[in-house]
Design an enzyme around this catalytic site. Structure first.
Site, PDB file in Angstrom:
ATOM      1  N   GLN A   1       0.848  -1.195   0.000  1.00 53.19           N
ATOM      2  CA  GLN A   1       0.000   0.000   0.000  1.00 53.19           C
ATOM      3  C   GLN A   1       0.885   1.248   0.000  1.00 53.19           C
ATOM      4  O   GLN A   1       0.391   2.351  -0.079  1.00 53.19           O
ATOM      5  CB  GLN A   1      -0.864   0.035   1.268  1.00 53.19           C
TER       6      GLN A   1
ATOM      7  N   HIS B   1      -1.486   1.498  -4.410  1.00 49.98           N
ATOM      8  CA  HIS B   1      -1.906   2.898  -4.259  1.00 49.98           C
ATOM      9  C   HIS B   1      -1.055   3.870  -5.063  1.00 49.98           C
ATOM     10  O   HIS B   1      -0.999   5.053  -4.750  1.00 49.98           O
ATOM     11  CB  HIS B   1      -1.913   3.286  -2.771  1.00 49.98           C
TER      12      HIS B   1
HETATM   13  P1  NAD Z   1      -1.359   3.097   8.709  1.00 47.67           P
HETATM   14  O1  NAD Z   1      -0.626   4.366   8.920  1.00 47.67           O
HETATM   15  O2  NAD Z   1      -2.836   3.099   8.786  1.00 47.67           O
HETATM   16  O3  NAD Z   1      -0.882   1.998   9.772  1.00 47.67           O
HETATM   17  C1  NAD Z   1       0.462   1.748  10.027  1.00 47.67           C
HETATM   18  C2  NAD Z   1       0.577   0.450  10.814  1.00 47.67           C
HETATM   19  O4  NAD Z   1       1.952   0.167  10.965  1.00 47.67           O
HETATM   20  C3  NAD Z   1      -0.028   0.494  12.227  1.00 47.67           C
HETATM   21  O5  NAD Z   1      -0.826  -0.643  12.425  1.00 47.67           O
HETATM   22  C4  NAD Z   1       1.214   0.471  13.141  1.00 47.67           C
HETATM   23  O6  NAD Z   1       0.968  -0.218  14.350  1.00 47.67           O
HETATM   24  C5  NAD Z   1       2.196  -0.271  12.290  1.00 47.67           C
HETATM   25  N1  NAD Z   1       3.607   0.022  12.554  1.00 47.67           N
HETATM   26  C6  NAD Z   1       4.157   1.167  13.040  1.00 47.67           C
HETATM   27  N2  NAD Z   1       5.492   1.049  13.116  1.00 47.67           N
HETATM   28  C7  NAD Z   1       5.795  -0.193  12.658  1.00 47.67           C
HETATM   29  C8  NAD Z   1       7.013  -0.905  12.478  1.00 47.67           C
HETATM   30  N3  NAD Z   1       8.191  -0.351  12.793  1.00 47.67           N
HETATM   31  N4  NAD Z   1       6.950  -2.169  11.996  1.00 47.67           N
HETATM   32  C9  NAD Z   1       5.769  -2.743  11.679  1.00 47.67           C
HETATM   33  N5  NAD Z   1       4.583  -2.114  11.837  1.00 47.67           N
HETATM   34  C10 NAD Z   1       4.602  -0.855  12.308  1.00 47.67           C
HETATM   35  O7  NAD Z   1      -0.833   2.518   7.335  1.00 47.67           O
HETATM   36  P2  NAD Z   1      -1.555   1.650   6.219  1.00 47.67           P
HETATM   37  O8  NAD Z   1      -2.297   0.532   6.839  1.00 47.67           O
HETATM   38  O9  NAD Z   1      -0.492   1.367   5.226  1.00 47.67           O
HETATM   39  O10 NAD Z   1      -2.632   2.617   5.539  1.00 47.67           O
HETATM   40  C11 NAD Z   1      -2.368   3.959   5.289  1.00 47.67           C
HETATM   41  C12 NAD Z   1      -2.546   4.444   3.868  1.00 47.67           C
HETATM   42  O11 NAD Z   1      -1.647   5.525   3.737  1.00 47.67           O
HETATM   43  C13 NAD Z   1      -2.157   3.495   2.776  1.00 47.67           C
HETATM   44  O12 NAD Z   1      -3.161   3.567   1.848  1.00 47.67           O
HETATM   45  C14 NAD Z   1      -0.861   4.038   2.149  1.00 47.67           C
HETATM   46  O13 NAD Z   1      -0.990   4.147   0.754  1.00 47.67           O
HETATM   47  C15 NAD Z   1      -0.713   5.421   2.702  1.00 47.67           C
HETATM   48  N6  NAD Z   1       0.638   5.726   3.258  1.00 47.67           N
HETATM   49  C16 NAD Z   1       1.771   5.315   2.635  1.00 47.67           C
HETATM   50  C17 NAD Z   1       3.008   5.575   3.207  1.00 47.67           C
HETATM   51  C18 NAD Z   1       4.266   5.104   2.505  1.00 47.67           C
HETATM   52  O14 NAD Z   1       4.307   5.006   1.288  1.00 47.67           O
HETATM   53  N7  NAD Z   1       5.322   4.782   3.258  1.00 47.67           N
HETATM   54  C19 NAD Z   1       3.090   6.261   4.416  1.00 47.67           C
HETATM   55  C20 NAD Z   1       1.916   6.687   5.025  1.00 47.67           C
HETATM   56  C21 NAD Z   1       0.692   6.380   4.444  1.00 47.67           C
END
Ligand code: NAD
Ligand code: ZN
Length: 261
Positions: free
Chosen positions: A109, A135
């Site tokens: 995602q 996404h």
């Molecule tokens: P989310 O922000 O809703 O959830 C993040 C999850 O990661 C939480 O459950 C948290 O407990 C867990 N987490 C935090 N630190 C962690 C670690 N070190 N190791 C493992 N798990 C950890 O993210 P989501 O479920 O991906 O949904 C958010 C939406 O936002 C997605 O659609 C995505 O496209 C977008 N998004 C993308 C990015 C990216 O590209 N890196 C960043 C932020 C949001």
């Protein structure tokens, strides 16, 4: 095998490793937590806020229509932030695992491109199926008018910050090549992902709050077809109770232990 971290016991990791060893096909579903240790903020953590706006208010077609300047300002800020980030040991371990098990599919995602960057660093070859980006991608632009896709500038020029980017072909407004809340996912990517989830013995779910659909349903396609879920997340999620094994540890520390040779 190294020592697992956090609240995870060696037995739990051994059990999960045994399941992965015995699996014919593995699908890995990753979310923002996968990149948290690379310094990319998750949306739902405390760092998700920007100028007191929540991502759910900015990452929508309505927000872009209403105030493209504000939405572009946010994306330029995110691009600058992510351009400075590198894959963490979790990304690297997953890429190395796929090099050894090319039948593994990664569905992400994330829009940050860090899986692909790790693939490059780990010299993952063309026989391994490319990462499925549900996404879209942060470092891509798409024209609102003619839908042409282009590569984005990774570190935008601050002097151009004020101008809205326009298409070279038709002059219409460019938008980031990502999927916003309320928009549909790229159909063929989603179909391939559902197929991979359905045919996998194991769905390894890493760092997703499992609240954004339809990505959150992918692991259920695996269990629906008789497969099992392994979850890696320091916090509980709605998926946790469906998982055979839950490993409560950060991905960057746990995946090298779980997926290492
Ligand atoms: P989310 O922000 O809703 O959830 C993040 C999850 O990661 C939480 O459950 C948290 O407990 C867990 N987490 C935090 N630190 C962690 C670690 N070190 N190791 C493992 N798990 C950890 O993210 P989501 O479920 O991906 O949904 C958010 C939406 O936002 C997605 O659609 C995505 O496209 C977008 N998004 C993308 C990015 C990216 O590209 N890196 C960043 C932020 C949001
Ligand atoms: Zn155009």
């Amino acid at each position: 095998m190294g020592r697992p971290s956090g609240l995870v016991t060696t037995q739990e990791v051994q059990a999960a490793r045994g399941m992965l060893d015995a699996a014919r096909r593995v699908v890995v579903v990753t979310g923002a937590g996968m990149s948290a240790e690379s310094g990319v903020p998750t949306f739902r953590g405390e760092d998700g806020l920007w100028k007191s706006h929540r991502p759910e208010e900015l990452a929508t077609p309505g927000a872009f229509q209403h105030d493209p300047q504000l939405v572009w300002e946010w994306y330029r800020w995110r691009r600058g932030l992510v351009a400075a980030c590198e894959p963490n040991p979790g990304h690297r371990a997953l890429s190395a695992f796929r090099r050894r098990h090319p039948e593994t599919t990664v569905v992400t995602q994330n829009v940050d491109g860090l899986h692909q960057e790790a693939d490059r660093l780990e010299e993952v070859g063309p026989s391994v199926s490319p990462v499925l980006e549900l996404h879209g991608r942060l470092f891509g632009d798409r024209c609102q008018g003619c839908h042409r896709r282009t590569e984005a500038v990774r570190t935008p020029d601050p002097d151009l910050e004020a101008a809205l980017p326009r298409c070279d072909e038709c002059g219409d407004l460019l938008r980031p090549d990502v999927v916003w809340f309320g928009e549909g996912l790229p159909r063929s990517v989603l179909e391939t992902a559902v197929d991979a989830a359905r045919t996998a013995d194991i769905c390894l779910v890493v760092g997703t709050s499992a609240r954004v659909q339809p990505a959150a349903s992918l692991p259920l396609a695996t269990t629906g077809a008789g497969g099992t879920i392994i979850e890696v997340n320091p916090s509980p999620t709605p998926l946790s109770r469906r998982a055979r094994v839950t490993l409560r540890a950060p991905a960057g520390e746990l995946l090298p232990v779980l997926l290492g040779p």
